[in-house]
Design a protein around this motif. Structure first.
Motif, PDB file in Angstrom:
ATOM      1  N   ASN A   2       0.827  -1.189   0.000  1.00 41.63           N
ATOM      2  CA  ASN A   2       0.000   0.000   0.000  1.00 41.63           C
ATOM      3  C   ASN A   2       0.872   1.254   0.000  1.00 41.63           C
ATOM      4  O   ASN A   2       1.864   1.335   0.731  1.00 41.63           O
ATOM      5  CB  ASN A   2      -0.910   0.012   1.226  1.00 41.63           C
ATOM      6  N   PRO A   3       0.490   2.240  -0.819  1.00 43.27           N
ATOM      7  CA  PRO A   3       1.298   3.474  -0.851  1.00 43.27           C
ATOM      8  C   PRO A   3       1.195   4.222   0.466  1.00 43.27           C
ATOM      9  O   PRO A   3       0.192   4.156   1.170  1.00 43.27           O
ATOM     10  CB  PRO A   3       0.678   4.263  -2.002  1.00 43.27           C
ATOM     11  N   ASP A   4       2.254   4.958   0.782  1.00 43.64           N
ATOM     12  CA  ASP A   4       2.281   5.765   1.998  1.00 43.64           C
ATOM     13  C   ASP A   4       1.275   6.908   1.854  1.00 43.64           C
ATOM     14  O   ASP A   4       1.383   7.716   0.919  1.00 43.64           O
ATOM     15  CB  ASP A   4       3.693   6.321   2.216  1.00 43.64           C
ATOM     16  N   PRO A   5       0.295   7.020   2.736  1.00 49.22           N
ATOM     17  CA  PRO A   5      -0.709   8.085   2.588  1.00 49.22           C
ATOM     18  C   PRO A   5      -0.127   9.485   2.748  1.00 49.22           C
ATOM     19  O   PRO A   5      -0.761  10.471   2.360  1.00 49.22           O
ATOM     20  CB  PRO A   5      -1.715   7.765   3.704  1.00 49.22           C
ATOM     21  N   ARG A   6       1.075   9.571   3.316  1.00 45.25           N
ATOM     22  CA  ARG A   6       1.693  10.878   3.516  1.00 45.25           C
ATOM     23  C   ARG A   6       2.637  11.267   2.384  1.00 45.25           C
ATOM     24  O   ARG A   6       3.347  12.274   2.473  1.00 45.25           O
ATOM     25  CB  ARG A   6       2.494  10.866   4.829  1.00 45.25           C
ATOM     26  N   ARG A   7       2.657  10.470   1.303  1.00 44.44           N
ATOM     27  CA  ARG A   7       3.724  10.604   0.309  1.00 44.44           C
ATOM     28  C   ARG A   7       3.727  11.971  -0.387  1.00 44.44           C
ATOM     29  O   ARG A   7       4.794  12.514  -0.675  1.00 44.44           O
ATOM     30  CB  ARG A   7       3.650   9.480  -0.726  1.00 44.44           C
ATOM     31  N   TRP A   8       2.535  12.553  -0.650  1.00 43.94           N
ATOM     32  CA  TRP A   8       2.526  13.834  -1.346  1.00 43.94           C
ATOM     33  C   TRP A   8       2.971  14.965  -0.429  1.00 43.94           C
ATOM     34  O   TRP A   8       3.649  15.904  -0.864  1.00 43.94           O
ATOM     35  CB  TRP A   8       1.153  14.120  -1.941  1.00 43.94           C
ATOM     36  N   VAL A 124      11.857   5.727  -2.371  1.00 34.38           N
ATOM     37  CA  VAL A 124      11.180   4.817  -1.440  1.00 34.38           C
ATOM     38  C   VAL A 124       9.686   5.101  -1.414  1.00 34.38           C
ATOM     39  O   VAL A 124       8.852   4.184  -1.404  1.00 34.38           O
ATOM     40  CB  VAL A 124      11.789   4.946  -0.031  1.00 34.38           C
ATOM     41  N   LEU A 125       9.314   6.363  -1.428  1.00 35.64           N
ATOM     42  CA  LEU A 125       7.905   6.746  -1.344  1.00 35.64           C
ATOM     43  C   LEU A 125       7.124   6.412  -2.605  1.00 35.64           C
ATOM     44  O   LEU A 125       5.943   6.058  -2.538  1.00 35.64           O
ATOM     45  CB  LEU A 125       7.790   8.248  -1.064  1.00 35.64           C
ATOM     46  N   PHE A 126       7.770   6.517  -3.775  1.00 38.64           N
ATOM     47  CA  PHE A 126       7.027   6.409  -5.028  1.00 38.64           C
ATOM     48  C   PHE A 126       7.459   5.263  -5.936  1.00 38.64           C
ATOM     49  O   PHE A 126       6.848   5.062  -6.995  1.00 38.64           O
ATOM     50  CB  PHE A 126       7.143   7.726  -5.813  1.00 38.64           C
ATOM     51  N   ALA A 127       8.495   4.507  -5.560  1.00 35.59           N
ATOM     52  CA  ALA A 127       8.990   3.453  -6.449  1.00 35.59           C
ATOM     53  C   ALA A 127       7.921   2.406  -6.741  1.00 35.59           C
ATOM     54  O   ALA A 127       7.907   1.792  -7.807  1.00 35.59           O
ATOM     55  CB  ALA A 127      10.226   2.800  -5.853  1.00 35.59           C
ATOM     56  N   GLY A 128       7.011   2.169  -5.805  1.00 35.11           N
ATOM     57  CA  GLY A 128       5.956   1.179  -6.022  1.00 35.11           C
ATOM     58  C   GLY A 128       4.748   1.734  -6.741  1.00 35.11           C
ATOM     59  O   GLY A 128       3.743   1.024  -6.903  1.00 35.11           O
ATOM     60  N   LEU A 181       9.420  18.356  10.928  1.00 35.41           N
ATOM     61  CA  LEU A 181       8.514  17.598  10.068  1.00 35.41           C
ATOM     62  C   LEU A 181       9.086  16.253   9.631  1.00 35.41           C
ATOM     63  O   LEU A 181       8.329  15.363   9.235  1.00 35.41           O
ATOM     64  CB  LEU A 181       8.176  18.423   8.819  1.00 35.41           C
ATOM     65  N   THR A 182      10.408  16.114   9.680  1.00 38.50           N
ATOM     66  CA  THR A 182      11.052  14.900   9.169  1.00 38.50           C
ATOM     67  C   THR A 182      10.510  13.620   9.803  1.00 38.50           C
ATOM     68  O   THR A 182      10.114  12.695   9.078  1.00 38.50           O
ATOM     69  CB  THR A 182      12.576  15.003   9.347  1.00 38.50           C
ATOM     70  N   PRO A 183      10.467  13.472  11.135  1.00 45.41           N
ATOM     71  CA  PRO A 183       9.947  12.212  11.696  1.00 45.41           C
ATOM     72  C   PRO A 183       8.449  12.026  11.482  1.00 45.41           C
ATOM     73  O   PRO A 183       7.947  10.892  11.569  1.00 45.41           O
ATOM     74  CB  PRO A 183      10.280  12.330  13.184  1.00 45.41           C
ATOM     75  N   LYS A 184       7.716  13.081  11.202  1.00 48.88           N
ATOM     76  CA  LYS A 184       6.269  12.989  11.026  1.00 48.88           C
ATOM     77  C   LYS A 184       5.880  12.563   9.618  1.00 48.88           C
ATOM     78  O   LYS A 184       4.857  11.891   9.412  1.00 48.88           O
ATOM     79  CB  LYS A 184       5.608  14.333  11.355  1.00 48.88           C
TER      80      LYS A 184
END
Length: 470
Positions: A2-8, A124-128, A181-184
């Motif tokens: 499943n894609p990361d919902p925070r990716r954008w 990592v966020l978008f490769a899939g 924001l990095t860890p979030k």
């Protein structure tokens, strides 16, 4: 998966980081005359405010990519921002030229950690997500040249309304917010085992720094002087040593087999020459606007705003569609030729000239050229490698652009100085020197266009436009 919902949202943070890293190469442009006066820089030494950053960034990008692999991309991203903040504080508090150069070098080290880590996190966020990755890459790619040109205007605003140290202070709150924001938002990317090629990093950074320093000092010492020849020779030896280390190392910074990738070498040559033409353009154009036309800091930044807006609009709305229709090679060749034409027009600037006649036409044409080249050349460089080599290819192309920028600026500064650019207060001599630099940069861009025409294979890269909601 499943894609990361925070990716954008994460992409916004990563693109903003890329924007800031590249903006740091240009935000000092308008502030240079004030820094020269307050810190005691010589006309030839002033370029080290840019080159200290560019050499550290370009020389350490490959090491930054390797550290992201070993320690984890998110951790290195955070360390990079911490380092950039420290360098910004040093540069802002500098009371002399030496301290300023040190601060800029520390900023470059931080940027060299941020840039490859950000690319790894993006992959990592978008490769899939094969339909989303091109859109994310386009958005991320447009952030670089947009940051480079936006920095000129922002630097003018800050220098006029505050003072030049604030062009560095601005990175402190932005860096603190990014670290919060990095860890979030950014994913945890575990590191992996392996060695660190310290010898390779020392050799390539030392070689590049020596080469730039030798070119900077050559007009004063003489191109055939013993010191110039020894330094250039030592630079060549160190760069050869770097290649030998890469061949023998178990975990090299740059596995040489990656150069077997079609178009990788040719696109990197194009990027290096693009930097060697583009960076001297905005550097000397800003000096011409301030020191010959007499613009103040704010007006100088505003004078380059049309170029900034045009390039940003073209890169975010037009370039992707042109790539999908024509492929990358025609855009790279045409863009470099257009950039050469714009630089040639700037070379005709007059000591008694005006913004409308001597600055606006050439700067807009140059912006069109840059908008056509940057993303296609980047995509060509990384488009043919395997997924696991994507970060390496990205690091290489960023390295060649930064080092090309540093060497090009050093060479064009030498040309400008030899033609009178060191005679502050003499508008005619200054214009002659700046015109010579524009002419040299135009020849570099034209040579790049010819090389690209004969060496690139012209593989078509299909790309979807960036969605409006992004």
């Amino acid at each position: 998966m499943n894609p990361d919902p925070r990716r954008w949202w994460a992409l916004v943070v990563l693109a903003a980081a890329q924007f800031m890293v590249i903006m740091d190469t240009s935000i000092i442009a308008v502030a240079l005359p004030d820094m020269q006066r307050d810190l005691g820089f010589t006309p030839g030494g002033l370029q080290w405010v840019f080159n200290a950053y560019a050499v550290a960034l370009g020389g350490l990008l490959l090491l930054g990519g390797r550290l992201a692999d070993l320690w984890g991309a998110r951790r290195v991203f955070a360390v990079g921002w911490t380092t950039l903040i420290v360098g910004s504080v040093i540069a802002a508090a500098a009371s002399g030229a030496g301290t300023e150069v040190v601060g800029r070098a520390v900023q470059g080290v931080g940027a060299a950690l941020i840039a490859p880590a950000a690319m790894t996190l993006l992959m990592v966020l978008f490769a899939g997500q094969p339909t989303e990755l091109p859109k994310a890459m386009a958005f991320y790619g447009a952030a670089a040249p947009a940051g480079g040109t936006a920095g000129v205007f922002l630097g003018g605003v800050i220098t006029e309304w505050l003072s030049w140290p604030w062009v560095f202070v601005i990175y402190v709150p932005i860096g603190v917010l990014t670290l919060a924001l990095t860890p979030k938002l950014l994913p945890v990317v575990p590191g992996r085992s392996g060695g660190l090629d310290v010898g390779g990093a020392v050799a390539v950074t030392g070689g590049l720094a020596l080469a730039v320093y030798a070119i900077v000092q050559a007009p004063e010492r003489g191109w055939t002087s013993t010191s110039t020849l020894v330094q250039l020779g030592a630079a060549v030896v160190l760069l050869i040593a770097f290649l030998l280390v890469q061949r023998a190392a178990k975990n090299p910074l740059m596995p040489l087999k990656v150069w077997r990738t079609p178009d990788l070498a040719a696109s990197n040559v194009a990027m290096a020459l693009l930097g060697a033409a583009w960076i001297p353009m905005w550097y000397f154009l800003n000096l011409y606007v301030q020191q010959v036309l007499g613009f103040d800091s704010f007006a100088s930044g505003a004078a380059l705003l049309p170029m900034t807006v045009l390039m940003t609009v073209l890169m975010t709305t037009v370039t992707g569609r042109l790539i999908g229709r024509f492929g990358t090679k025609p855009l790279i060749v045409a863009g470099l030729a257009v950039l050469a034409a714009g630089l040639g027009l700037l070379a005709t600037a007059d000591p008694d000239g005006s913004f409308v006649a001597d600055v606006l036409p050439g700067s807009l044409i140059s912006a069109v050229g840059m908008a056509l080249v940057f993303i296609p050349a980047t995509l060509t460089a990384i488009g043919g490698v395997t997924p696991e080599q994507g970060g390496l290819a990205s690091g290489i192309v960023n390295t060649t652009y930064q080092i090309g920028s540093a060497l090009g600026l050093a060479a064009m500064t030498a040309v400008a100085t030899s033609q009178g650019a060191d005679r502050l207060g003499d508008a005619v001599a200054l214009t002659d020197g700046y015109s010579a630099a524009f002419t040299g940069a135009a020849l570099v861009a034209l040579a790049a266009a010819l090389l690209a025409a004969f060496t690139l294979r012209g593989r078509v890269v299909r790309q979807e436009p960036v969605p409006a909601e992004v």
